[in-house]
Design a protein around this motif. Structure first.
Motif, mmCIF file in Angstrom:
data_model
loop_
_atom_site.group_PDB
_atom_site.id
_atom_site.type_symbol
_atom_site.label_atom_id
_atom_site.label_comp_id
_atom_site.label_asym_id
_atom_site.label_seq_id
_atom_site.Cartn_x
_atom_site.Cartn_y
_atom_site.Cartn_z
ATOM 1 N N ASP A 157 0.960 -1.240 0.005
ATOM 2 C CA ASP A 157 0.053 -0.005 0.022
ATOM 3 C C ASP A 157 0.878 1.302 -0.122
ATOM 4 O OD1 ASP A 157 -2.462 1.367 0.261
ATOM 5 O OD2 ASP A 157 -2.416 1.613 2.339
ATOM 6 N N THR A 158 2.128 1.272 0.783
ATOM 7 C CA THR A 158 2.918 2.554 0.935
ATOM 8 C C THR A 158 3.903 2.350 0.030
ATOM 9 O OG1 THR A 158 4.069 1.164 2.651
ATOM 10 C CG2 THR A 158 2.371 2.780 3.322
ATOM 11 N N GLY A 159 4.193 1.006 -0.886
ATOM 12 C CA GLY A 159 5.389 1.217 -1.809
ATOM 13 C C GLY A 159 6.757 1.045 -1.126
ATOM 14 N N THR A 160 6.580 0.732 0.281
ATOM 15 C CA THR A 160 7.986 0.813 1.057
ATOM 16 C C THR A 160 8.212 -0.957 1.330
ATOM 17 O OG1 THR A 160 6.947 1.201 2.872
ATOM 18 C CG2 THR A 160 7.800 3.242 1.806
ATOM 19 N N PRO A 161 9.203 -1.345 1.299
ATOM 20 C CA PRO A 161 9.549 -2.708 1.921
ATOM 21 C C PRO A 161 9.442 -2.636 3.449
ATOM 22 C CG PRO A 161 11.814 -1.767 1.271
ATOM 23 C CD PRO A 161 10.431 -0.613 1.055
ATOM 24 N N PRO A 162 9.199 -3.872 4.064
ATOM 25 C CA PRO A 162 8.965 -4.085 5.533
ATOM 26 C C PRO A 162 10.356 -3.830 6.102
ATOM 27 C CG PRO A 162 8.905 -5.940 4.430
ATOM 28 C CD PRO A 162 8.864 -4.991 3.248
ATOM 29 N N PRO A 163 10.434 -3.287 7.387
ATOM 30 C CA PRO A 163 11.673 -3.218 8.071
ATOM 31 C C PRO A 163 12.615 -4.341 8.121
ATOM 32 C CG PRO A 163 9.831 -2.270 9.443
ATOM 33 C CD PRO A 163 9.429 -3.028 8.203
ATOM 34 N N LYS A 164 13.707 -4.052 7.873
ATOM 35 C CA LYS A 164 14.702 -5.319 7.702
ATOM 36 C C LYS A 164 14.836 -5.894 8.999
ATOM 37 C CE LYS A 164 19.373 -6.858 6.193
ATOM 38 N NZ LYS A 164 20.629 -6.372 5.954
ATOM 39 N N LEU A 165 14.617 -7.336 9.209
ATOM 40 C CA LEU A 165 15.096 -8.157 10.668
ATOM 41 C C LEU A 165 16.619 -8.160 10.939
ATOM 42 C CD1 LEU A 165 12.112 -10.642 10.626
ATOM 43 C CD2 LEU A 165 12.442 -8.635 12.118
ATOM 44 N N PHE A 166 17.055 -8.120 11.988
ATOM 45 C CA PHE A 166 18.616 -8.390 12.266
ATOM 46 C C PHE A 166 18.430 -9.095 13.831
ATOM 47 C CE2 PHE A 166 17.614 -4.237 13.239
ATOM 48 C CZ PHE A 166 18.035 -3.793 14.585
ATOM 49 N N THR A 167 19.637 -9.400 14.081
ATOM 50 C CA THR A 167 19.685 -10.233 15.550
ATOM 51 C C THR A 167 20.311 -9.433 16.384
ATOM 52 O OG1 THR A 167 19.519 -12.457 14.480
ATOM 53 C CG2 THR A 167 20.509 -12.479 16.394
ATOM 54 N N VAL A 168 19.799 -9.385 17.538
ATOM 55 C CA VAL A 168 20.428 -8.835 18.748
ATOM 56 C C VAL A 168 20.548 -9.773 19.761
ATOM 57 C CG1 VAL A 168 20.018 -6.491 18.641
ATOM 58 C CG2 VAL A 168 18.312 -7.849 19.815
ATOM 59 N N TYR A 169 21.554 -9.730 20.824
ATOM 60 C CA TYR A 169 21.876 -10.987 21.742
ATOM 61 C C TYR A 169 21.601 -10.552 23.078
ATOM 62 C CZ TYR A 169 24.378 -12.720 17.689
ATOM 63 O OH TYR A 169 24.546 -13.041 16.247
ATOM 64 N N CYS A 170 20.830 -11.232 24.008
ATOM 65 C CA CYS A 170 20.594 -11.105 25.256
ATOM 66 C C CYS A 170 21.749 -10.574 26.021
ATOM 67 C CB CYS A 170 19.890 -12.226 25.928
ATOM 68 S SG CYS A 170 19.153 -12.174 27.376
#
Length: 220
Positions: A157-170
Motif C-alpha cells: 500500500d505504501t510502496g515501501t519494503p517492510p523493516p529489515k530484521l536483524f539479530t541482537v543478543y541477550c
C-alpha cells in the motif's frame, strides 16, 4: 537444595509477563496484543480493497504504488499483489484461523469463503478475538500470522519494503539467547531466559553486526 524460581506466566505472543488482572481472566495473550490485533483487523478490509484495485491494474499500465497511476508496477509488486488478493491469498490464510477457532469452540465449519470476502472473515475474527486471547492456547501463532499479513499489505500500500530484521543478543548473564528485531520493534523478549527489553534497551544490545559501541565505551 533450593529449586529455581518458576518463570512468571507470559503472553504467548509478545512474551511480556502477564499482569495480575490478566492472569485472573486466564489470558493467553495480553491486553495490549489483543488491542493491536483488533486495530489490524479493522484496518485490513480497506487495505485489501486498495490492494485488490491495484491487482486489477497489474496487466499493462499498472501503478507502481497506490498513488502512482501512470507507472507500471514492478514484477515483485505484481506478484505480491496477486498472491495476496487471489484464491489462496490473505482471505484463505485468515480462514485457517477462523476454522481453527470454530473447531475449538465446537461450532460448525463455515462455508469456504470467496477470496474477496475480507469483510466476512475479519468480522468473525474481530467478534471472537477476546475469546481467543483469553481461552485459546494457540492464539500466539494466529496473532503473529495476522501481523505478517497486515505488514505485507501495508508494505504494498505504501510502496515501501517492510523493516529489515536483524539479530541482537541477550545481555543477561550466562544467557546466549538471540532475538530477532527490526528498527521499529517496541518490545522483545529473549525466548531463552524470558528477559524482556523495551525499544531503548534493545538499542544497547550487541548485534549480528558486532558489539554495541556504547557498551564498549562504558566498559573502557
Amino acid at each position: 537444595m533450593n529449586q529455581p524460581a518458576e518463570a512468571a506466566p507470559a503472553c504467548v505472543k509478545c512474551r511480556r509477563t502477564l499482569r495480575t488482572a490478566e492472569l485472573e481472566t486466564g489470558r493467553w495473550a495480553c491486553e495490549r496484543c489483543e488491542t493491536d490485533a483488533a486495530q489490524r483487523l479493522r484496518a485490513l478490509p480497506a487495505l485489501f480493497r486498495r490492494i485488490n484495485s491495484l491487482a486489477a491494474l497489474t496487466k499493462g499500465s499498472a501503478p507502481g504504488g497506490i498513488g502512482s497511476p501512470n507507472r507500471e508496477a514492478p514484477a515483485p509488486l505484481k506478484i505480491g499483489v496477486l498472491s495476496l488478493t487471489a484464491a489462496g491469498g490473505i482471505v484463505t490464510e485468515l480462514q485457517t484461523i477462523e476454522d481453527a477457532w470454530r473447531k475449538t469452540l465446537g461450532w460448525s465449519m463455515g462455508a469456504t469463503r470467496r477470496y474477496s470476502d475480507i469483510d466476512g472473515v475479519t468480522s468473525f475474527l474481530t467478534n471472537n478475538l477476546r475469546w481467543a486471547c483469553e481461552r485459546y492456547s494457540e492464539v500466539g501463532d494466529d496473532l503473529r500470522l495476522l501481523d505478517r499479513l497486515h505488514g505485507q499489505l501495508s508494505s504494498i500500500d505504501t510502496g515501501t519494503p517492510p523493516p529489515k530484521l536483524f539479530t541482537v543478543y541477550c545481555a543477561t548473564h550466562d544467557c546466549d539467547g538471540a532475538i530477532r528485531v527490526n528498527l521499529n520493534t517496541e518490545y522483545a523478549v529473549c525466548r531463552t531466559c524470558n528477559t524482556g527489553y523495551e525499544k531503548a534497551q534493545l538499542g544497547h544490545l550487541d548485534s549480528q553486526y558486532g558489539p554495541n559501541p556504547s557498551q564498549q565505551q562504558g566498559a573502557a
